[in-house]
Enzyme design. Structure first.
Site, mmCIF file in Angstrom:
data_model
loop_
_atom_site.group_PDB
_atom_site.id
_atom_site.type_symbol
_atom_site.label_atom_id
_atom_site.label_comp_id
_atom_site.label_asym_id
_atom_site.label_seq_id
_atom_site.Cartn_x
_atom_site.Cartn_y
_atom_site.Cartn_z
ATOM 1 N N SER A 129 -30.780 -17.287 -1.711
ATOM 2 C CA SER A 129 -31.802 -18.313 -1.887
ATOM 3 C C SER A 129 -33.163 -17.728 -1.561
ATOM 4 O O SER A 129 -33.275 -16.776 -0.782
ATOM 5 C CB SER A 129 -31.522 -19.490 -0.941
ATOM 6 O OG SER A 129 -32.587 -20.413 -0.947
ATOM 7 N N TYR A 136 -29.565 -23.673 7.197
ATOM 8 C CA TYR A 136 -29.422 -23.117 5.853
ATOM 9 C C TYR A 136 -30.145 -21.774 5.752
ATOM 10 O O TYR A 136 -29.589 -20.787 5.256
ATOM 11 C CB TYR A 136 -29.973 -24.102 4.825
ATOM 12 C CG TYR A 136 -29.807 -23.653 3.394
ATOM 13 C CD1 TYR A 136 -28.575 -23.783 2.748
ATOM 14 C CD2 TYR A 136 -30.870 -23.099 2.677
ATOM 15 C CE1 TYR A 136 -28.421 -23.371 1.434
ATOM 16 C CE2 TYR A 136 -30.719 -22.692 1.371
ATOM 17 C CZ TYR A 136 -29.497 -22.830 0.747
ATOM 18 O OH TYR A 136 -29.331 -22.410 -0.548
ATOM 19 N N LYS A 166 -28.580 -17.886 4.994
ATOM 20 C CA LYS A 166 -29.005 -17.077 3.861
ATOM 21 C C LYS A 166 -29.673 -15.776 4.304
ATOM 22 O O LYS A 166 -29.509 -14.731 3.658
ATOM 23 C CB LYS A 166 -29.930 -17.893 2.951
ATOM 24 C CG LYS A 166 -29.230 -19.060 2.256
ATOM 25 C CD LYS A 166 -28.038 -18.605 1.414
ATOM 26 C CE LYS A 166 -27.430 -19.745 0.635
ATOM 27 N NZ LYS A 166 -26.299 -19.314 -0.227
#
Length: 254
Positions: free
Chosen positions: A146, A159, A163
């Site tokens: 991402s 999150y 990543k």
């Protein structure tokens, strides 16, 4: 004078595993790889959805087969990969997010996101590499990461952490397996229109915010990922390993 030859973007004779391949970005990757000539194993947790996707791909003349897989189940995933492999190409598009302010993060939510985005991705990548090493074959291993692996974001501490972790093990694995001809890279998309992002795109304030960050002035589409994934999987990217492709419309340019 001998003109240089363009490396092939074709994947004929290659076997690819696309995890999270039943919808969204994963589905786009599965179709793109199959269209480039690969035999694609489409894997996801929902067996019925996988079967439907494979039926539609087969009807379109693409070479696809179904596989049920939950990357959070590490032992079962490795057993399946080693039994069905080796796979020349891996695309891991399985991902999960629970967005909340960092001070409100629940331990259970932290574990749920980490088990798929980080732990699951790590051991899936390792499993495919183990199969290639045992077979003495090179390969291209791609994790869908991402843009949030390179910047921070409100309500996205967990999150982002997962990543960033994917980017870290990508570099380490690329160093470790480089001499075996196994390349490890990531694709880092911006916000892509998929069924999973409908909630975001239904909120005018969120859409205005993300469009203010994307320099090209539009959200990403699944098709924006399809060309890059074929490139990374193919011999055209033979010198790319341990790095990332940002497909972010310029989000991280400033």
């Amino acid at each position: 004078m001998t003109l240089p030859q363009t490396p092939s973007f074709r994947l004929d004779g290659k076997r690819a595993l696309v995890v999270g391949g039943a919808s969204g970005i994963g589905l786009g990757c599965a179709v793109a790889l199959a269209d480039a000539g690969a035999e694609v194993a489409v894997a996801a947790r929902n067996g019925a959805r996988v079967g439907k996707v494979v039926d539609e791909m087969t009807a379109a003349g693409l070479n696809a087969l179904p596989m049920v897989m939950d990357v959070a189940e590490v032992a079962a995933t490795e057993a399946t990969v080693l039994a069905e492999g080796p796979f020349d190409v891996l695309v891991n598009a399985a991902g999960f997010a629970i967005h909340a302010p960092a001070v409100e993060t629940e331990e259970a939510d932290f574990d749920a996101v980490s088990n798929i985005n980080f732990k699951g991705a790590y051991f899936l990548t390792r499993a495919v590499a183990k199969g290639l090493i045992a077979a003495g074959k090179p390969g291209s291993l791609i994790n869908i990461s991402s843009q949030m692996a390179h910047v921070g974001g409100n309500d996205r501490a967990v999150y982002c952490a997962t990543k960033f972790a994917v980017e870290g093990f990508t570099k380490a694995m690329a160093i470790e397996w480089g001499k075996q001809g196994i390349r490890v890279n990531t694709i880092c998309p911006t916000f892509i229109r998929t069924p999973l992002t409908e909630v975001t795109f239904s909120d005018p304030d969120k859409v205005a915010w993300l469009l203010s960050k994307i320099k090209l002035g539009r959200a990403g589409e699944v098709s924006d990922i399809m060309g890059p994934v074929v490139y990374l999987a193919s011999d055209a990217a033979a010198m790319m390993t341990g790095t990332h492709m940002l497909i972010d419309g310029g989000w991280t340019a400033d």
